[in-house]
Enzyme design. Structure first.
Site, mmCIF file in Angstrom:
data_model
loop_
_atom_site.group_PDB
_atom_site.id
_atom_site.type_symbol
_atom_site.label_atom_id
_atom_site.label_comp_id
_atom_site.label_asym_id
_atom_site.label_seq_id
_atom_site.Cartn_x
_atom_site.Cartn_y
_atom_site.Cartn_z
ATOM 1 N N ARG A 94 -5.147 39.084 11.792
ATOM 2 C CA ARG A 94 -4.841 40.516 11.791
ATOM 3 C C ARG A 94 -5.541 41.170 12.982
ATOM 4 N NH1 ARG A 94 -7.452 45.408 8.429
ATOM 5 N NH2 ARG A 94 -6.152 47.015 9.382
ATOM 6 N N HIS A 139 -5.690 51.586 14.580
ATOM 7 C CA HIS A 139 -7.038 51.336 14.075
ATOM 8 C C HIS A 139 -7.999 52.265 14.822
ATOM 9 C CE1 HIS A 139 -9.656 48.174 11.947
ATOM 10 N NE2 HIS A 139 -10.475 49.145 12.346
ATOM 11 N N GLU A 184 -7.391 52.536 7.326
ATOM 12 C CA GLU A 184 -8.455 53.350 6.754
ATOM 13 C C GLU A 184 -8.327 54.851 7.037
ATOM 14 O OE1 GLU A 184 -11.958 50.015 6.352
ATOM 15 O OE2 GLU A 184 -12.195 51.561 7.869
ATOM 16 N N ASN A 323 -9.156 47.576 2.068
ATOM 17 C CA ASN A 323 -10.376 47.051 2.667
ATOM 18 C C ASN A 323 -11.521 47.375 1.721
ATOM 19 O OD1 ASN A 323 -8.624 46.713 4.819
ATOM 20 N ND2 ASN A 323 -9.570 48.267 6.110
ATOM 21 N N TYR A 325 -15.833 46.665 0.836
ATOM 22 C CA TYR A 325 -17.124 46.094 1.197
ATOM 23 C C TYR A 325 -18.178 46.281 0.109
ATOM 24 C CZ TYR A 325 -15.241 45.678 5.904
ATOM 25 O OH TYR A 325 -14.454 45.332 6.973
ATOM 26 N N GLU A 395 -9.590 43.557 4.647
ATOM 27 C CA GLU A 395 -10.932 43.419 5.225
ATOM 28 C C GLU A 395 -11.929 43.198 4.102
ATOM 29 O OE1 GLU A 395 -12.426 46.497 7.794
ATOM 30 O OE2 GLU A 395 -10.518 46.721 8.858
#
Length: 500
Positions: A94, A139, A184, A323, A325, A395
């Site tokens: 990606r 992005h 995002e 995504n 985290y 991600e």
């Protein structure tokens, strides 16, 4: 619990664990983004973007005063990057197109031959090695000429984005079967309009909501364009991907507030697209309308959608990209308590402070705590709210100082989060792919080069930008090859990186 104690415990558990294998057809890949890796910021006829302007005009905004002018130099070293991907056995890569490299003015009447060639060569090089290209159109690196016209606060930008998407689809649609329109939006809007990242504007709660609406409409127009003019021929898939933290109440009294936080942070971007009714989440719409009235506003700060816009947005997806985290706890701010300016510190709109439980290990980034179970909870919640939609994790990864090639904590992070993805699949969630962030150490926005996420170390002091595999790259290669999170692999433990 210290980070090292967590590593030791996880390592002990993993040694004893049984085989844990992903289903056939599940895809593994790695990701980067154009500004973070390409460099070559002013090569050929590439136009200036908002990050070029931001780092050059406000160097103090970056922790180490660095820039992405050269970064990993992937513009010149993309063939090396492809070899790293081959060595890792991944199914896909990606990467993002730099809007300004392809369209130097930001507008579609002028296409850069150099930019078109660069991305075409990268795509062809990946396909020649059996690696699928997954292409992100945006992005965070908006062309500066468009920002000068108002950027994401200008309603015309959704048309400009659709024009750009048409150029990319025409150039690469025959070879690219998975597209990400916007990466995002919550960061683009809620941090970009909180004076923290490019374009560095201060308009939280007003400009950020205009941005949200126009980003969503830009996505929808690009999706409908592909659906109408390209999908019948190429049979590809298109969606957007958002940064989704998971949120847990700090106390039993904070459950309702936590749901409102999820509505603001997650559902604001999902509900218009993935819900059956479309439009803004009703609870958020009511909250902001009431708060706007209390503030003396003549209308809600959350701009409405027309019925036509709602219909265009609703169902504009082929998969749900996310995504993820970290997980944070939610509590109301005390009277007079300062709420940090960073999106991951709290939400001024809601009077909320974000925290963490003491047992969650910390990382290099102040906002980033390790709580793997949060990913499973997030995935299950997506199915509960939006049905049996295919979910693509675009991600996931861990930050550290980058000082050691023997990055066992990153291996343990990946293993523990992948375990939670497997459990979510067993819960019935249709997760179809997983993307490691990142293939390389790169320019990590406000952190510059002080925070490293790479499966591969990059020597930024070397003109060659030498890439070296970390332990995590060897582990991930074994997982991608076997689909088993406990796959065996080899690594030279004596390798360290000095002077980072």
């Amino acid at each position: 619990m210290t980070w090292m104690q967590a590593v030791i415990i996880c390592a002990a558990v993993c040694v004893a664990a049984a085989e844990r294998r992903f289903p056939e057809g599940f895809k593994f890949g790695a990701a980067t983004a154009s500004y973070q890796v390409e460099g070559a910021w002013n090569v050929s006829d590439k136009g200036e973007n908002i990050w070029d302007r931001f780092v050059h005009s406000r160097p103090e905004a970056i922790s180490d005063r660095s820039t992405g002018d050269v970064a990993c130099d992937s513009y010149h070293r993309w063939q090396e990057d492809i070899q790293l991907l081959v060595d890792m056995n991944v199914d896909f890569y990606r990467f993002s197109i730099s809007w300004s490299r392809l369209l130097p003015t930001g507008f579609s009447q002028r296409v850069s031959a150099d930019g078109a060639r660069y991305y075409g060569d990268l795509i062809d090089g990946l396909l020649a090695k059996g690696i699928e290209p997954i292409v992100t159109l945006y992005h965070w690196d908006l062309p500066q000429p468009l920002q000068d016209l108002g950027g994401w606060a200008n309603p015309m930008i959704s048309d400009w984005f659709a024009d750009y998407a048409r150029v990319a689809y025409n150039l690469y649609g025959d070879r690219v079967k998975t597209w990400v329109t916007i990466n995002e939006p919550t960061v683009i809007c809620d941090i970009g309009y909180n004076n923290l990242i490019a374009p560095g504007l201060e308009s939280e709660g007003r400009g950020s909501y205009l941005c949200t609406k126009h980003v969503l409409l830009a996505h929808a127009k690009a999706y409908r364009l592909y659906e109408r003019d390209f999908k019948p021929k190429y049979q590809g898939q298109v969606s957007l991907t958002n940064h989704m933290m998971w949120f847990e109440p700090a106390t039993e009294q904070d459950v309702e507030l936590t749901e409102l936080v999820k509505t603001l942070s997650i559902q604001r971007y999902c509900h218009p697209i993935f819900s059956s009714e479309g439009g803004w989440p009703p609870a958020l719409e009511r909250y902001i309308a009431e708060k706007s009235r209390e503030e003396g506003e003549p209308r809600s700060r959350l701009p409405p959608f027309t019925q036509e816009e709602k219909e265009m947005l609703r169902g504009s997806y082929d998969y749900l990209g996310l995504n993820h985290y970290t997980t944070r706890t939610v509590r109301p701010a005390a009277p007079g308590e300062h709420i940090g300016t960073h999106l991951f510190d709290g939400f001024k709109e809601l009077g909320v402070v974000l925290g963490a439980k003491p047992e969650w290990p910390t990382t290099m980034s102040h906002w980033f705590m390790v709580h793997p179970e949060g990913l499973r909870a997030l995935l299950v919640s997506m199915k509960q709210q939006y049905g049996d939609v295919p979910i693509f994790i675009m991600e996931n990864g861990l930050s550290d100082t980058g000082a050691d090639l023997d990055d066992q904590p990153r291996v343990d992070y990946y293993r523990s989060y992948l375990e939670q993805v497997l459990l979510a699949i067993e819960d019935g969630v249709r997760v179809v792919g997983y993307t490691a962030w990142s293939l390389l150490d790169n320019f990590e926005w406000m952190d510059g080069y002080q925070s490293r996420y790479g499966l591969h170390h990059v020597d930024f002091s070397s003109e060659l930008r030498t890439r070296t595999a970390r332990r995590s790259a060897r582990y991930y290669a074994a997982v991608a090859r076997t689909k088993d999170i406990h796959a065996q692999y080899q690594f030279n433990k004596t390798n360290t990186v000095k002077g980072v």
